[in-house]
Scaffold this motif. Structure first.
Motif, mmCIF file in Angstrom:
data_model
loop_
_atom_site.group_PDB
_atom_site.id
_atom_site.type_symbol
_atom_site.label_atom_id
_atom_site.label_comp_id
_atom_site.label_asym_id
_atom_site.label_seq_id
_atom_site.Cartn_x
_atom_site.Cartn_y
_atom_site.Cartn_z
ATOM 1 N N ILE A 424 0.803 -1.212 0.000
ATOM 2 C CA ILE A 424 0.000 0.000 0.000
ATOM 3 C C ILE A 424 0.843 1.272 0.000
ATOM 4 N N LEU A 425 1.961 1.285 0.715
ATOM 5 C CA LEU A 425 2.719 2.528 0.851
ATOM 6 C C LEU A 425 3.314 3.009 -0.471
ATOM 7 N N PRO A 426 3.973 2.142 -1.268
ATOM 8 C CA PRO A 426 4.467 2.647 -2.556
ATOM 9 C C PRO A 426 3.351 2.980 -3.536
ATOM 10 N N LYS A 427 2.256 2.206 -3.507
ATOM 11 C CA LYS A 427 1.138 2.527 -4.399
ATOM 12 C C LYS A 427 0.535 3.886 -4.044
ATOM 13 N N ALA A 428 0.406 4.157 -2.745
ATOM 14 C CA ALA A 428 -0.108 5.462 -2.323
ATOM 15 C C ALA A 428 0.832 6.575 -2.770
ATOM 16 N N ALA A 429 2.128 6.333 -2.678
ATOM 17 C CA ALA A 429 3.098 7.346 -3.102
ATOM 18 C C ALA A 429 2.986 7.635 -4.593
ATOM 19 N N GLU A 430 2.715 6.609 -5.387
ATOM 20 C CA GLU A 430 2.549 6.815 -6.824
ATOM 21 C C GLU A 430 1.413 7.795 -7.109
ATOM 22 N N HIS A 438 -3.650 2.906 11.143
ATOM 23 C CA HIS A 438 -4.161 2.668 12.492
ATOM 24 C C HIS A 438 -4.327 1.172 12.697
ATOM 25 N N GLY A 439 -4.487 0.752 13.972
ATOM 26 C CA GLY A 439 -4.469 -0.674 14.240
ATOM 27 C C GLY A 439 -3.200 -1.278 13.676
ATOM 28 N N ALA A 440 -2.088 -0.569 13.864
ATOM 29 C CA ALA A 440 -0.829 -0.868 13.177
ATOM 30 C C ALA A 440 0.218 -1.385 14.155
ATOM 31 N N TYR A 441 1.073 -2.300 13.676
ATOM 32 C CA TYR A 441 2.152 -2.786 14.527
ATOM 33 C C TYR A 441 3.200 -1.693 14.736
ATOM 34 N N ALA A 442 4.068 -1.899 15.699
ATOM 35 C CA ALA A 442 5.017 -0.866 16.125
ATOM 36 C C ALA A 442 5.899 -0.409 14.970
ATOM 37 N N PRO A 443 6.258 0.882 14.937
ATOM 38 C CA PRO A 443 7.105 1.394 13.851
ATOM 39 C C PRO A 443 8.410 0.614 13.732
ATOM 40 N N SER A 444 8.850 0.438 12.488
ATOM 41 C CA SER A 444 10.054 -0.371 12.237
ATOM 42 C C SER A 444 10.868 0.193 11.086
ATOM 43 N N GLY A 445 10.963 1.507 10.995
ATOM 44 C CA GLY A 445 11.836 2.128 10.011
ATOM 45 C C GLY A 445 11.198 2.454 8.679
ATOM 46 N N LEU A 446 9.913 2.130 8.492
ATOM 47 C CA LEU A 446 9.282 2.367 7.201
ATOM 48 C C LEU A 446 9.115 3.852 6.885
ATOM 49 N N LEU A 447 9.149 4.715 7.894
ATOM 50 C CA LEU A 447 9.010 6.135 7.605
ATOM 51 C C LEU A 447 10.213 6.662 6.845
ATOM 52 N N ARG A 448 11.360 5.968 6.912
ATOM 53 C CA ARG A 448 12.498 6.348 6.064
ATOM 54 C C ARG A 448 12.298 5.795 4.652
ATOM 55 N N THR A 449 11.828 4.569 4.550
ATOM 56 C CA THR A 449 11.655 3.918 3.258
ATOM 57 C C THR A 449 10.556 4.567 2.445
ATOM 58 N N TYR A 450 9.446 4.878 3.116
ATOM 59 C CA TYR A 450 8.295 5.509 2.460
ATOM 60 C C TYR A 450 7.905 6.742 3.265
ATOM 61 N N PRO A 451 8.515 7.886 3.005
ATOM 62 C CA PRO A 451 8.245 9.082 3.823
ATOM 63 C C PRO A 451 6.808 9.575 3.753
ATOM 64 N N ASN A 452 6.009 9.077 2.789
ATOM 65 C CA ASN A 452 4.589 9.423 2.782
ATOM 66 C C ASN A 452 3.827 8.730 3.909
ATOM 67 N N TYR A 453 4.465 7.746 4.556
ATOM 68 C CA TYR A 453 3.910 7.094 5.751
ATOM 69 C C TYR A 453 4.129 8.065 6.908
ATOM 70 N N ILE A 454 3.235 9.027 7.031
ATOM 71 C CA ILE A 454 3.538 10.239 7.791
ATOM 72 C C ILE A 454 3.290 10.090 9.287
ATOM 73 N N THR A 455 2.430 9.166 9.666
ATOM 74 C CA THR A 455 2.231 8.870 11.081
ATOM 75 C C THR A 455 1.508 7.541 11.195
ATOM 76 N N GLN A 456 1.363 7.056 12.427
ATOM 77 C CA GLN A 456 0.641 5.814 12.633
ATOM 78 C C GLN A 456 0.155 5.739 14.068
ATOM 79 N N GLU A 457 -0.779 4.822 14.274
ATOM 80 C CA GLU A 457 -1.307 4.612 15.621
ATOM 81 C C GLU A 457 -0.473 3.533 16.309
#
Length: 662
Positions: A424-430, A438-457
């Protein structure tokens, strides 16, 4: 499932017959990693900080169904080392850039009498240690049953952890204190598990980064009579008792496990400042990030879809009112939550159409109205309902002019759901869409890989005020030292119905908080979130005479992304004082638990010159604030008086910038 383990070979790094030891140190020499061959032929690793053990000798290994792999052991490894000293740009986060500076050692073990390899990569940063396993492509598909990776503790540490107790969950709960010796076999602790070493204020945290086609991690007791934890992985959703795989691989490509991370610092505050988890994420896959805009958003769901209109609810009139509020308050976005599309549901009910708004919601009119007022629109979606129409929906949202999507209720962290994130993250970036999961597992570095992943629950935030008394001041000042050290938290602050714990009441559609107005606004500095909610109803921010309520001016002024972050004071579950810089201006946020305290802040972090410090502090009641303005410099102190369950904030601007504005 015991029988399946007995039938499988154990993939282990056995080393050569002679004793072998491999050492690695961080660039500053404070952290040391040792990997050595134990008496039984299995290599173990250990970690020390400033010459004292943190992680005692611990097991390493994977359990797969690769026939015979490792049955005869492995030859002495080929060893390579390198040093990387780099810096990368952070699109939106706690700093403008971060160091990627480490020493690395790669150990490649060759199967004795066979043709297959297994690689271990260790990295030592000044802020921690990371290691991962790498399996090259194989001749056929294979399954992973788990890891034998351990983190043996060198002492009975005082820890804080979120014990979820089950694999399928929303990753929301309190990080409670727990002695290491009281962690049980049936425990399932989420990332991070934070512990104090007992050596001064030194602390460490167990976490992971760069999860790709692999399940996310939980921690359980390492085994009988062992002090420490081991990795436990959630099974695939199609697993059964015969083959309880946690992951399946096609065999045609290299497999890298996530980085197993041990964050280390001289205090819990250092963990809050750390960018290590993001740094270990894969580099950005988005070339042009100029369209990714952090900001603040008005939001409907927390406050019961209330708005100053004749018929508040999920309808065009209400959302135009939220747009008006956002424009007046200077917010960047509005978020339209659950209920706006046909068949909207928190569960994957068939018949939904995420491209067709309900009759009461004229989406083109709302988006046009918002655009005319320089406000952008984001929308909520149930993840499976979106997934059924993913490509068509994202293309439609871009065409409509939406700014982003909030995707909810994944509530899992198995291999299938981590794959979904990478889908979903690269498709959203396109389609130039921001993503809030939300309802998301703990952050694991994806905000660097896909900076459009701007926040999470993946955090128990303000929503729990609607139906529980769980969101206490102690909880609020535990989060920065635990969950937040991994990445941004969509806590959804901004509740202006502030009460004391004694006068707090539960109201589902008109929620209150059991903390003060001072703590409410301090969250906008203390909590990381490049996209942050202003969660209460528009009318909650206005007095009866139409002027702004106390604290609105601070929310209007505070940025959501930063050039520099420093945690000046605090301790887990006690209090925190954070200073963040944007340009030449500093913003300070202080929050305390139920204990009132006076915080004296040395301003030595300021550059030379004179500044004007404006502060917002707890007033006589939970909903009032007192204000002071004073001239300060790097040699001065700033005093913030915090009520119990309270907070304080300040903006410190150079006098020269104030003169320019005049």
């Amino acid at each position: 499932m015991r029988h399946s383990l007995l039938l499988l070979p154990l993939l282990l790094m056995a080393g050569a017959a002679q004793a072998e030891t491999w050492n690695l140190a961080s660039p500053d020499g404070q952290i040391a990693v040792t990997v050595d061959k134990a008496d039984n032929g299995l290599p173990k690793y250990s970690v020390s900080y400033r010459g004292k053990p943190v992680i005692a000798p611990s097991e390493l290994g994977l359990r797969t169904d690769l026939a015979g792999f490792g049955a005869k052991g492995f030859d002495a490894p080929a060893v390579t080392t390198r040093t990387v000293n780099d810096t990368y740009h952070i699109v939106a986060g706690k700093a403008a850039s971060a160091p990627d500076y480490y020493n690395e050692q790669t150990l490649t073990f060759h199967e004795t009498g066979g043709s297959r390899d297994l690689t271990l990569i260790f990295r030592a940063y000044d802020s921690g240690v990371a290691f991962r396993y790498v399996l090259p492509a194989q001749n056929a598909a294979y399954g992973l049953y788990g890891e034998t990776t351990e983190f043996a503790f060198a002492a009975d540490y005082d820890c804080w952890g979120l014990n979820l107790g089950k694999f399928h969950n929303a990753h929301e709960g309190e990080f409670d204190p727990v002695k290491a010796s009281l962690i049980r076999d049936h425990s399932l602790f989420d990332s991070p598990l934070v512990c104090k070493t007992g050596d001064g204020q030194a602390a460490f945290a167990l976490a992971e980064s760069d999860i790709d086609h692999y399940p996310a991690t939980y921690y359980s007791r390492a085994g009988d009579n062992k002090l420490g934890v081991a990795i436990h992985l959630p099974p695939r959703t199609d697993a059964d008792d015969i083959k309880p795989y946690v992951a399946r691989f096609a065999g045609d490509a290299e497999v890298k496990t996530p980085w197993r991370v041990i964050m280390v610092g001289d205090s819990p505050r250092a963990l809050v400042e750390s960018t290590l988890i993001a740094t270990l994420g894969a580099p950005s896959q988005i070339t042009d990030t100029s369209w990714i805009k952090p900001g603040k958003s008005a939001w409907d769901w927390w406050n019961g879809f209330r708005a100053p209109v004749a018929n508040p609810g999920i309808n065009t009139e209400t959302y135009k009112a939220y747009v008006d509020f956002a424009k007046e308050m200077g917010l960047d976005y509005i978020l339209i939550d659950e209920g706006w599309y046909t068949g909207s549901s928190t569960r994957p009910k068939p018949g939904a159409d995420v491209t067709r708004p309900i009759a009461a919601v004229d989406m083109p009119a709302i988006i046009k109205y918002a655009k005319e007022r320089n406000v952008r629109v984001m929308v909520w979606l149930q993840w499976q309902q979106l997934d059924w129409q993913l490509d068509d929906a994202l293309a439609a949202y871009e065409k409509w002019g939406l700014a982003g999507i909030k995707v909810d209720f994944m509530d899992r962290s198995d291999q299938d759901i981590t794959d979904y994130y990478h889908r979903i993250l690269p498709k959203a970036a396109e389609h130039h869409l921001l993503v809030d999961l939300h309802g998301a597992y703990a952050p694991s570095g994806l905000l660097r890989t896909y900076p459009n992943y701007i926040t999470q629950e993946g955090v128990p935030g303000a929503e729990y005020n609607k139906w529980t008394t769980r969101i206490t001041a102690t909880h609020n000042v535990t989060l920065p030292f635990t969950r937040m050290i991994l990445g941004p938290i969509d806590y959804t602050p901004g509740g202006f119905g502030n009460r004391t714990p004694q006068t707090f009441e539960i109201h589902v559609d008109h929620p209150l908080t059991q903390t003060t107005r001072g703590q409410a606004i301090a969250m906008y500095v203390v909590y990381d979130s490049p996209l942050v909610m202003v969660a209460d109803a528009p009318q909650a921010y206005k007095k009866p005479d139409g002027t702004w309520e106390d604290g609105v001016d601070f929310i209007q002024a505070v940025p959501t992304t930063w050039d520099e972050t420093r945690v000046l004071q605090g301790d887990i579950g006690q209090y925190i004082v954070t200073a963040r810089r944007k340009g030449d201006t500093w913003y300070v946020g202080a929050m305390t638990n139920e204990q009132a305290r006076t915080v004296e802040l040395p301003l030595s972090f300021l550059d030379a010159g004179r500044y004007e410090a404006t502060s917002w502090q707890d007033g006589e009641t939970p909903t009032t604030l007192s204000h002071t303005t004073q001239a300060v410099g790097a040699g001065d102190r700033l005093t913030l008086r915090l009520a119990g369950s309270g907070g304080g904030s300040a903006i410190i601007r150079p006098e020269k910038s104030l003169k320019r504005k005049k």
